[in-house]
Design a protein around this motif. Structure first.
Motif, PDB file in Angstrom:
ATOM      1  N   PRO A  67       0.886  -1.281  -0.032  1.00 51.42           N
ATOM      2  CA  PRO A  67       0.045   0.039   0.025  1.00 51.42           C
ATOM      3  C   PRO A  67       0.831   1.383   0.125  1.00 51.42           C
ATOM      4  N   GLU A  68       2.021   1.375   0.789  1.00 53.83           N
ATOM      5  CA  GLU A  68       2.764   2.343   0.741  1.00 53.83           C
ATOM      6  C   GLU A  68       3.314   2.686  -0.516  1.00 53.83           C
ATOM      7  N   GLN A  69       3.809   1.676  -1.243  1.00 51.30           N
ATOM      8  CA  GLN A  69       4.282   2.192  -2.659  1.00 51.30           C
ATOM      9  C   GLN A  69       3.155   2.325  -3.788  1.00 51.30           C
ATOM     10  N   THR A  70       2.040   1.905  -3.526  1.00 50.99           N
ATOM     11  CA  THR A  70       0.994   2.069  -4.345  1.00 50.99           C
ATOM     12  C   THR A  70       0.846   3.750  -4.451  1.00 50.99           C
ATOM     13  N   PHE A  71       0.703   4.406  -3.287  1.00 50.62           N
ATOM     14  CA  PHE A  71       0.188   5.924  -3.248  1.00 50.62           C
ATOM     15  C   PHE A  71       1.815   6.449  -3.310  1.00 50.62           C
ATOM     16  N   GLN A  72       2.621   5.813  -3.745  1.00 50.87           N
ATOM     17  CA  GLN A  72       3.919   6.868  -3.872  1.00 50.87           C
ATOM     18  C   GLN A  72       3.975   7.824  -5.041  1.00 50.87           C
ATOM     19  N   PHE A  73       4.512   9.009  -4.808  1.00 48.63           N
ATOM     20  CA  PHE A  73       4.423   9.958  -6.008  1.00 48.63           C
ATOM     21  C   PHE A  73       5.983  10.695  -6.231  1.00 48.63           C
ATOM     22  N   PRO A  74       6.344  10.405  -7.368  1.00 46.26           N
ATOM     23  CA  PRO A  74       5.872   9.967  -8.582  1.00 46.26           C
ATOM     24  C   PRO A  74       5.670   8.340  -8.725  1.00 46.26           C
ATOM     25  N   PRO A  75       4.825   7.721  -9.431  1.00 44.65           N
ATOM     26  CA  PRO A  75       4.578   6.206  -9.247  1.00 44.65           C
ATOM     27  C   PRO A  75       5.701   5.628 -10.050  1.00 44.65           C
ATOM     28  N   LYS A  76       5.951   4.237  -9.614  1.00 45.59           N
ATOM     29  CA  LYS A  76       7.193   3.614 -10.358  1.00 45.59           C
ATOM     30  C   LYS A  76       6.610   2.502 -11.343  1.00 45.59           C
ATOM     31  N   LEU A  77       7.161   2.440 -12.361  1.00 37.57           N
ATOM     32  CA  LEU A  77       6.454   1.568 -13.190  1.00 37.57           C
ATOM     33  C   LEU A  77       6.804   0.171 -12.768  1.00 37.57           C
ATOM     34  N   ILE A  78       7.947   0.102 -12.422  1.00 36.61           N
ATOM     35  CA  ILE A  78       8.361  -1.384 -11.907  1.00 36.61           C
ATOM     36  C   ILE A  78       8.514  -1.249 -10.294  1.00 36.61           C
ATOM     37  N   PRO A  79       7.684  -2.076  -9.957  1.00 35.25           N
ATOM     38  CA  PRO A  79       7.439  -2.155  -8.286  1.00 35.25           C
ATOM     39  C   PRO A  79       8.860  -2.738  -7.889  1.00 35.25           C
ATOM     40  N   THR A  80       9.417  -2.301  -6.730  1.00 27.46           N
ATOM     41  CA  THR A  80      10.711  -2.766  -5.948  1.00 27.46           C
ATOM     42  C   THR A  80      10.428  -3.687  -4.880  1.00 27.46           C
ATOM     43  N   ASP A  81       9.242  -3.276  -4.245  1.00 29.11           N
ATOM     44  CA  ASP A  81       8.907  -3.938  -3.016  1.00 29.11           C
ATOM     45  C   ASP A  81       7.776  -4.908  -3.326  1.00 29.11           C
ATOM     46  N   ILE A  82       8.148  -6.069  -3.760  1.00 33.13           N
ATOM     47  CA  ILE A  82       7.211  -7.096  -4.428  1.00 33.13           C
ATOM     48  C   ILE A  82       6.687  -7.742  -3.203  1.00 33.13           C
ATOM     49  N   THR A  83       5.354  -7.892  -2.972  1.00 28.97           N
ATOM     50  CA  THR A  83       4.647  -8.821  -1.933  1.00 28.97           C
ATOM     51  C   THR A  83       3.500  -9.503  -2.499  1.00 28.97           C
ATOM     52  N   PHE A  84       3.342 -10.716  -1.878  1.00 28.75           N
ATOM     53  CA  PHE A  84       2.334 -11.651  -2.289  1.00 28.75           C
ATOM     54  C   PHE A  84       1.277 -11.788  -1.508  1.00 28.75           C
ATOM     55  N   SER A  85       1.255 -10.913  -0.455  1.00 24.04           N
ATOM     56  CA  SER A  85       0.194 -10.716   0.604  1.00 24.04           C
ATOM     57  C   SER A  85      -1.226 -10.488   0.144  1.00 24.04           C
ATOM     58  N   ASN A  86      -1.225  -9.616  -0.852  1.00 21.26           N
ATOM     59  CA  ASN A  86      -2.421  -9.289  -1.328  1.00 21.26           C
ATOM     60  C   ASN A  86      -3.303 -10.541  -2.104  1.00 21.26           C
ATOM     61  N   PHE A  87      -2.400 -11.370  -2.747  1.00 19.85           N
ATOM     62  CA  PHE A  87      -2.950 -12.776  -3.102  1.00 19.85           C
ATOM     63  C   PHE A  87      -3.489 -13.643  -2.092  1.00 19.85           C
ATOM     64  N   THR A  88      -2.651 -13.673  -1.074  1.00 23.18           N
ATOM     65  CA  THR A  88      -2.894 -14.586   0.164  1.00 23.18           C
ATOM     66  C   THR A  88      -4.260 -14.108   0.868  1.00 23.18           C
ATOM     67  N   ALA A  89      -4.353 -12.768   0.970  1.00 20.80           N
ATOM     68  CA  ALA A  89      -5.502 -12.233   1.779  1.00 20.80           C
ATOM     69  C   ALA A  89      -6.919 -12.674   1.196  1.00 20.80           C
ATOM     70  N   LEU A  90      -6.682 -12.879  -0.399  1.00 22.29           N
ATOM     71  CA  LEU A  90      -7.942 -13.521  -0.948  1.00 22.29           C
ATOM     72  C   LEU A  90      -8.556 -14.806  -0.379  1.00 22.29           C
ATOM     73  N   ALA A  91      -7.920 -15.814  -0.186  1.00 21.44           N
ATOM     74  CA  ALA A  91      -8.268 -17.041   0.292  1.00 21.44           C
ATOM     75  C   ALA A  91      -8.798 -16.895   1.679  1.00 21.44           C
ATOM     76  N   GLU A  92      -8.242 -15.939   2.447  1.00 24.99           N
ATOM     77  CA  GLU A  92      -9.010 -15.674   3.834  1.00 24.99           C
ATOM     78  C   GLU A  92     -10.406 -15.043   3.789  1.00 24.99           C
ATOM     79  N   ASN A  93     -10.656 -14.369   2.705  1.00 27.44           N
ATOM     80  CA  ASN A  93     -12.002 -13.890   2.618  1.00 27.44           C
ATOM     81  C   ASN A  93     -13.204 -14.751   2.101  1.00 27.44           C
TER      82      ASN A  93
END
Length: 306
Positions: A67-93
């Motif tokens: 979330p911190e990198q998502t709202f960073q300005f200017p935005p980065k075309l290539i994410p540097t802090d890659i995380t898979f927590s957004n996908f793992t949270a889907l299985a818990e919902n």
């Protein structure tokens, strides 16, 4: 002392000596023009392809970002802090699983119902002649001219009077209202390409009209039926306005479910929303991959009448 004299070349000899260089120059010009046209064509393909794939890439990049990198300005075309927590949270919902099951049920039944009804209507419009046939065809086509919001008001009143609100039946019937007309005309064009002599031969052999449709016509029109079913499935899978109006939280499909889950009054969880959007698009992509040849064949089968 001997002197050598050169005989002047005749007109034919001069043409023979000058023809190969002229032919080679013309070939070089043709190769250059062909190469230039290929470069222009491939450049256009790459530019259009990049323009079309940029939203998909940005969706994937946001889904893999914090979330911190998502709202960073200017935005980065290539994410540097890659995380898979957004996908793992889907299985818990568990609620998202409910939305996914609802979408599969509603979209699948919509596709089957649209194909069945469109097959009979398209075959009737194509192979039978009766009073009111052309008017009915135009009525089916004219139904596409009405805005969906206008149909929604009418359908809501009808379903409310019959007690069908917040049910799968309301969603399936409403989705079928705007998928069936195009399916009817698509299949009618395919049935027009089937020779009448084939149907007459089946009738001479003793086949009834139902047997002719189910055993002869339907297998020949199978690519078009699959294409129509895929179109109806995608429309039912992606619809938002009907699903959010006619169903409650327990019967809602994925589009309104994702909005209600991740978009709030004061904040939007963009990484989780992009991850969920990427995951729910997988069934449609897989369906297109496996049914691509049927889709192309079905869309072009009715373009030429034999």
């Amino acid at each position: 002392m001997t002197t050598t004299t050169s005989t002047p070349l005749s007109g034919t000899d001069r043409l023979r000596t000058s023809a190969p260089p002229a032919r080679h120059a013309r070939r070089r010009r043709m190769r250059k023009d062909l190469l230039r046209s290929r470069i222009v064509a491939w450049t256009a393909v790459l530019v259009i392809g990049a323009f079309g794939m940029l939203p998909v890439y940005w969706l994937l990049a946001t889904a893999l970002s914090s979330p911190e990198q998502t709202f960073q300005f200017p935005p980065k075309l290539i994410p540097t802090d890659i995380t898979f927590s957004n996908f793992t949270a889907l299985a818990e919902n568990d609620q998202l699983i409910t939305y996914l099951v609802n979408s599969l049920i509603v979209a699948s039944i919509t596709a089957v119902l649209s194909v069945v009804v469109a097959t009979y209507m398209g075959y009737s419009f194509s192979k039978f002649r009766y009073r009111g046939r052309r008017s009915l065809m135009h009525l089916v086509l004219a139904s596409q001219m009405f805005p969906q919001a206008l149909l929604l008001v009418t359908l809501y009143a009808v379903f409310s009077s019959f007690g069908l609100l917040n049910t799968y039946t309301a969603l399936v019937l409403s989705f079928t209202t705007f998928t069936m007309p195009l399916c009817v005309w698509m299949l009618k064009g395919i049935f027009d390409t089937i020779p009448d002599a084939l149907l007459e031969a089946a009738s001479i052999d003793g086949a009834s009209r139902w047997r002719t449709l189910h055993s002869i016509v339907a297998p020949l029109a199978a690519p078009g039926m699959i294409a129509a079913g895929l179109f109806a499935f995608v429309r039912g899978w992606n619809d938002f306005i009907f699903a959010v109006t006619l169903a409650d939280k327990e019967k809602q499909t994925l589009p309104p479910g994702l909005v209600s889950t991740y978009i709030g009054e004061f904040q939007t969880a963009w990484p989780e929303l992009m991850a969920a959007s990427l995951v729910v698009s997988v069934p449609v992509v897989v369906a297109f991959m496996f049914l691509q040849r049927y889709l192309v064949g079905g869309m072009t089968a009715g373009s030429v009448k034999s």
